[in-house]
Design an enzyme around this catalytic site. Structure first.
Site, PDB file in Angstrom:
ATOM      1  N   GLU C 148     -30.686 -42.962  -9.565  1.00 37.11           N
ATOM      2  CA  GLU C 148     -30.060 -41.635  -9.627  1.00 37.11           C
ATOM      3  C   GLU C 148     -30.723 -40.718 -10.647  1.00 37.11           C
ATOM      4  O   GLU C 148     -30.109 -40.323 -11.654  1.00 37.11           O
ATOM      5  CB  GLU C 148     -28.558 -41.767  -9.918  1.00 37.11           C
ATOM      6  CG  GLU C 148     -27.799 -42.467  -8.807  1.00 37.11           C
ATOM      7  CD  GLU C 148     -26.289 -42.534  -9.038  1.00 37.11           C
ATOM      8  OE1 GLU C 148     -25.842 -42.224 -10.151  1.00 37.11           O
ATOM      9  OE2 GLU C 148     -25.561 -42.909  -8.095  1.00 37.11           O
ATOM     10  N   GLU C 301     -25.477 -47.110  -2.279  1.00 38.91           N
ATOM     11  CA  GLU C 301     -24.196 -47.420  -2.932  1.00 38.91           C
ATOM     12  C   GLU C 301     -23.087 -46.781  -2.109  1.00 38.91           C
ATOM     13  O   GLU C 301     -23.082 -45.568  -1.883  1.00 38.91           O
ATOM     14  CB  GLU C 301     -24.148 -46.863  -4.368  1.00 38.91           C
ATOM     15  CG  GLU C 301     -25.215 -47.436  -5.294  1.00 38.91           C
ATOM     16  CD  GLU C 301     -25.103 -46.919  -6.740  1.00 38.91           C
ATOM     17  OE1 GLU C 301     -24.093 -46.258  -7.060  1.00 38.91           O
ATOM     18  OE2 GLU C 301     -26.036 -47.164  -7.512  1.00 38.91           O
TER      19      GLU C 301
END
Lengths: 671, 671, 671
Positions: C148, C301
């Site tokens: 991320e 995710e």
């Protein structure tokens, strides 16, 4: 708790702020108003030590003398809450640093980091001088250490001390790494020096580190206070040591540890700063302060008028008197108003004292004079009374700190949870001791633990023992979720307590606090509602008191109880609304034979243990409207008004009564 | 106030931002639109001095020539509001530091600390070059110093200068310590160097220190401007000096001091940035700017379209014209639109000028052209008119600064208090001069002081003299609460003014601004309401105009007046709601023979002194809806539309009229 | 887009956080739950390199082996998102600095400046070690770079790199000064070193500088990723490279550039963190992630339970399954849940995985097991299906960055504008490809560009070519307002596109987003409303589809269209309300022969291209209530439930269906 020796009134006085010529006038006016206590000195460092090492204590002795001449005894403050400009100039490192790394500037108060060596040294020196001079002075009856400890520092010295504190706590980095779970996000420390200060959202540190830092900061104040008490105890004779705490709501310092080193708990009471007028906050604060040492307390500062520099809302006529009686009924043995004369200067110009800034004695002075006279009349009755509690409520600073770190669902807020349970219990007229430790629980019929986020095996076994010896334990949701390292234990929730409760939490719903879910009692008319947070229970060995009537867990257990010999454990699986708690505790009280009263929301009833045979009940109306109370079949006499009657009783706006009689008190324990 | 010499229109122009080839086109278009003034140069430092000490002024002279050729006269700005990158690179210390200690970066404007020697030196040099070249240039009719002074710096240089400023003001530390009351919280200073910069909530410093710092920062700009005006006055001939101020609401600089050193007050008017469309804010600003030097002003920047980089709300069609007439009716002798062409670059790309960024002349250009033509038609009437005021409203920068430090109850906000009284007076059509000093008060029938938080004996005696000479003085609550050191005086409130008022404040209630208390006139139908703050008065020598009808002080005096010869003092003991103020001022006006109008909320009426015998009245409809006004028994002629009529008059949406006739104006003073 | 090869399920696993003894249990439970993928390693730097240069990779190989033994393939993360404490200790300069100049501390994650040489060096070293060891390991099927990416640094190193980046982009300071228009506010730079870091409100820098800094920060991450991919590509064989992106809403990095260097786009999906339950946010994110490389993606995710440390709202029963099917229907070829077991330690203790923190497999495990089994059943159908899109929606990172700098009217917010158009299109059941580039547009019947604030001649000509080749282009207001330097072009708006549209913007109204203006179609029943922002159009060569019915531009064109051969350009002159957009797109769809469905707001319909002849439609009910859908004249079979029927279809709460049949899909293109 021993009966009252008579409640004394006093005031905070700042002789250094007024011309010496005025002192005698002030002292005489205090005496005229019926005051017998004065607190002095706690912000006078620059007047006591105008230059480094040069002490000028004569003026203080003179002031103490003037007060004594007028019949006032003195509580002397150590002045460390306001280090002088010269000290900050010499040692700029004593200025605290905020969480963003910005050092504060001189110019307010509490501008010190509690861990700076230079500050400790200077504090020790001034305290030493003071107790050499006044430690044996009989006009001084006690000492207040510093003033309202608080504030968290994030300077590099604190970081170093924190690392040392961790060395002491954990012994080895391996133990720390394992306890904190530093494998998460690659935070394993290979040297103590790597351990950082915590930082703010959105950069939240490890909850374990954060919790330890909060403990460390709390301990820093405890340590700083201990330095002062040690110094003082070397010199004083017959004087008590106290510190003015800030009630229940202040949650930066573990007051249990702070109070342990004091002879007397005192605290500062400003209900007018609370959004709701603060009567429940003040009541909870009083009961929590009394619980710290399980004995009566002093109110060291009692709001006397409008305060603050925001709205500075004025107390309504009668409200200051009401607050004073509230403190007394909850166990105050002295109440000192803050402050004598409204300051002409400085940040607190709008923080009103008894006199106006121009020195005039107006309404607040007149009301105080009436109050002290009234109290003298009432002395006999108050002498012989003390608040009585069948219920203990346990709060836990570690859990409070832990929930400051990551609060999760808003419905689980620590202080609000405690207050909600407290209000429900007090709304039934039940006496509540609010405790921060678990000693001597057996004297209570019921032990309520409204939030026990962080726990451990020792505490669990204490609670278990209480139940096994016949006590009733009430636990609310989100109990024992964390271990003492603020890590989640490797066991089912409530950890260490699941066997005792006979239930296990298998799931939960966290929803917006505006949303709720209903529950209803099995086979009886008992309904209620949870909001924000509710849990699914696997019932191993308990009775289901109520089941979910809707929501994700509809049909399964919402409230359970498990009998353990004569004892009982109640587990409430969600955040119950106030009406639900009221019903729940009404039901429990009835079961335990604790008779509950029906009270209007704004009326407080405090059952007192009196000298006579009759029941003694203090009644406080916190509303601007009159209230009628029904005591069916009672006969009463009001010690305040002198009136007697039967059945119902009328309380005026902000009215107070001390009723003695029969048929009044909420408990039938003694019958 | 002398009659108008004719109102001129102009525009801000930035030749350095456009190709030189475009200049003549722009200048010709300006002339076509009827403009005769251009402001240039105030952000051009890097174009004028691209390298340290290397000046390139030819392009500016060329641009001035192009403008002059098209018939425009020039106001030349000194470019100090935007120091160049090379200066910041050479002297990073000139970047201002915010209250948290963070230095600003290069890249916006006003990125200077007003106390930095290097910045003063560089400023002096560039101003010197400019006035050497243009100080005698007849095409340049005036100078604007810098641009919109403002911003408070908290750097160490400022701290040092502040300490010097204090030395000058107090002479000795003893005097400072006593005046500030540093005994409070142990803040006594033993060396000037100990005095800190003020800090933010919750670490509020001493109010005395804080107020002095605000004064010092204001003085820093006054001093910086004085350096420039001194330089300029050495060289200029026949050119005026001005600075573009920011209206009434800007409260960081004491504009009274700033204006004292200027020949002319000009200001920047962006009503579209105000939440309510801003007509009352703009009106108050205009009257306050006119009041600074008691003479007509310029609007140096007048909003021409959508502005800002947030909502950037578009003015409705007709609204810019309305704003321009509003400024004129309040005393503008020139109005310069901001800006000529919408910027293609930089922070203000969305701050629309007359032309679009693509250089096109669209609606805003067409409307401007019509407006300037209309103004030429109206010139004769406007030449002969000036706003007339029977009422003066006094505001005081020291009180404004003091209330920035600790605002207390929200109902007492300075700017809002002034605006509330101003609106009430203007709502009756009364002319109001908004003054920042107390010279020459006798020409006013009524003097309103809506908030005089900080006062002193000199001011009190000036007010007293005004009343004794026959004036009517209106004081609102919380008057004279502080002395000039921002300390509370050792006397009853209103300090120094209690004898004049014949009342003394003995108590007050500070409640939430949502809460109110009623009052009613004795023996007449006069009712009203206070909110947030209201005082109990001890009436020594005054008549009670109205008494509290409920609340803590029910039955006691709420509004009093005291006759002093032909004069009158009115004391309003609480924060009155707008309808209450309306009734109060209507009553007072009638008593003083000032005839009040009945006006719709959104309509402004400005009484003008004209050349002819008839009454002259400017009418401004700030609403998107048409409005009908009733002037019973009147005869009127509208100079704008050319229409004539009797009795009632219709104003279109955002409409404007200049009526001349009889039976129109709110005052019958002249009858 | 090729048909699905079957959707795989997986999970994030952190072996370093659990005892090695537990690994086999975990792996076996994963296999039992039907998982075949595990992501490991991305936060394990300190476990992989406990001391500088000392690598311990054996445990990781062991863990990979354990997973492989249970049948799981591994995605291996490079651990650079969490630099170890020793690295920060050695090189404190790697800590990022926030916009206010405050350096972050160690203790969270992403605590690095992406431009620090020492960080690049250490990252390169650890990545090198990892790919040497696992680059040829067949049990590892792919790599995730870092985790991320995000966060903007404002340190002096970044400033220096930014200046170098500018040198490369502009070549000369003259070019930069002209492009940025630094003549505005005297910001001309004479040395590259003078160029500052941008600062915050109210000190906004030049929009040109600010935009370039946002681009530079985005490029800094692209560059950092490129360093890693280059290293990896030297060693790996048969493994893919990806990074886990953060969907559509994350707007700090130009994902088009980031994805260009990846083999596969994966992203993280937490709909529960969205205020509205997030189904539209997740749908848009999925379509935008699919659009980056125009091929199927992974969800790296997927939310598995309550997350966060605020409210941490629990997904309703069935909602996680629903989210998974939503991802699949939008093109996911693998979905990995986050995370396997709920963390016992660290910041994410409340971020729930499949197992509880105590290791128990409860409801979430059971639901996952059912889901994976269901998916296996469905494999054949899913294998043969892919989402079909007739419409492309173009978004542009440069425009997004530019609107972050100065957002102006709230109604023009970039992400909200895109979402509003996307929802309107999807509400009709139309398939939408959300693209960040303009390649290969001809396959779409309609191209919607909801916000194109910043543009240029190249993009304009691409859009023109699309229309000329028969496409339908829809443009919304505030199009092509800026050039690529974030300056306003010297041409009429929409710049470079006015001829194509046949209109020119001559004026606009920016009003509060609560205010609206109506429009109505000429000669047909078509009404709607704009709010916040609406423009006046000069129609040169276009048909007026709708005209303003009120407001400043009443009667003039509000929506226009221009036919260009078979193509069409629609210009919508204001911010249209959702119902207005619905009507507009319904009208356009009908015109283009795209059959629109009538869908309840909370139901998604995704048309899939299947193996068979019948139509294939995924239906998702995002509501807690059942929904009935009408497909008149249809016959259908639900692959999930096995049911068949005609006409209408019932979806349960949070229900999912994969219908195959006739009369179902919204497009009649193929008929």
């Amino acid at each position: 708790m021993a009966p009252y020796p008579g409640v004394r009134l006093g005031v905070a006085y700042y002789p250094e702020q007024w011309p010496q010529a005025r002192w005698r006038t002030d002292a005489q006016m205090m005496a005229d108003a019926g005051l017998t206590l004065a607190r002095v000195g706690e912000f006078a460092w620059s007047a006591l030590e105008p230059e480094p090492g040069h002490f000028t204590l004569d003026w203080l002795e003179e002031a103490i003398g003037v007060l004594a001449d007028a019949g006032l005894e003195v509580v002397l403050g150590t002045p460390t809450a306001a280090p002088p400009a010269w000290l900050v100039e010499q040692h700029p490192e004593i200025l605290p640093v905020d969480v963003d790394g910005r050092p504060h500037r001189f110019g307010n108060r509490r501008h010190y980091c509690p861990n700076q060596p230079a500050f400790h040294a200077a504090s020790e020196r001034v305290v030493d001088q003071l107790c050499r001079r006044f430690g044996g002075d009989s006009r001084v009856i006690g000492w207040q250490i510093d003033n309202e400890f608080g504030g968290r520092c994030y300077c590099e010295t604190c970081r170093g001390r924190f690392q040392e504190w961790l060395v002491e706590r954990y012994g080895s980095l391996q133990h720390l790494n394992e306890s904190w779970g530093t494998a998460f996000w690659s935070q394993t420390y290979s040297r103590w020096e790597q351990i950082p200060l915590p930082q703010k959202e959105p950069w939240d540190p490890s909850p374990s580190l954060a919790l330890d830092y909060l403990r460390f900061m709390s301990d820093s104040y405890v340590r700083f206070q201990a330095m002062q008490t040690a110094r003082l105890r070397e010199r004083i004779t017959g004087q008590f040591l106290t510190h003015n705490l800030m009630g229940f709501k202040f949650a930066e310092i573990d007051y249990r540890k702070l109070a342990a080193d004091l002879d007397l708990v005192s605290w500062d009471n400003y209900p007018g700063l609370e959004p709701d007028g603060g009567h429940s906050t003040a009541a909870l604060a009083a009961d929590a302060m009394r619980g710290l040492k399980r004995k009566r307390f002093w109110v060291m500062e009692q709001q006397a008028g409008p305060v603050g520099w925001g709205l500075m809302q004025s107390p309504a006529p009668g409200q200051v008197r009401l607050w004073t009686y509230q403190a007394i009924a909850h166990g105050a043995e002295a109440v000192l108003f803050f402050r004598w004369r409204t300051a002409r200067f400085g940040t607190e110009q709008h923080w009103h004292g008894i006199l106006d800034a121009d020195g005039s004695a107006r309404r607040r002075f007149r009301e105080l004079t009436r109050l002290s006279s009234e109290l003298r009349e009432l002395r006999q009755q108050i002498d012989a009374s003390a608040p009585v509690a069948d219920v203990a409520l346990l709060h836990d600073y570690d859990s409070r700190f832990a929930l400051q770190v990551q609060p999760t669902n808003g419905a689980l807020g620590y202080e609000a949870s405690v207050q909600r349970h407290y209000k429900a219990l007090r709304g039934l007229g039940l006496g509540v001791d609010v405790l921060a430790d678990t000693a001597d629980l057996d004297r209570y019929r019921m032990l309520v633990v409204p939030s026990l986020y962080l726990a451990g095996p020792e505490l669990a076994s204490t609670l278990s023992a209480y139940v096994h010896r016949g006590g009733t334990l009430v636990l609310a949701p989100r109990t024992a979720v964390k271990d003492r390292f603020n890590a989640v234990p490797e066991s089912s929730l409530p950890a260490w307590l699941d066997s005792l409760c006979g239930v296990r939490v298998t799931d939960y719903q966290s929803v917006s606090p505006e949303l709720g879910v209903g529950f209803a009692g099995d086979g009886e008319s008992f309904e209620g509602e949870f909001y924000g947070w509710y849990e699914e229970l696997e019932v191993a060995d308990a009775s289901v008191v109520a089941s979910y009537s809707d929501g994700a867990f509809a049909g399964s257990a919402a409230i359970t109880e498990r009998k353990v010999g004569d004892g009982l454990v109640v587990y409430i699986a969600g955040v119950a609304t106030p009406p639900s708690l009221d019903r729940l505790y009404r039901r429990l009280s009835s079961r335990l034979g604790l008779r509950a009263l029906q009270l209007p929301e704004e009326v407080e009833a405090i059952r007192l243990e009196g000298r006579g045979d009759g029941e003694l009940l203090a009644l406080l109306n916190h509303s601007e409207k009159g209230q009628r109370l029904s005591f069916e079949g009672s006969r009463w006499h009001d010690h305040l008004s002198g009136a007697s009657g039967e059945g119902s009783f009328d309380l005026g706006p902000y009215g107070v009564a001390f009723l003695e009689g029969v048929g009044l008190t909420p408990s039938d324990r003694d019958r």
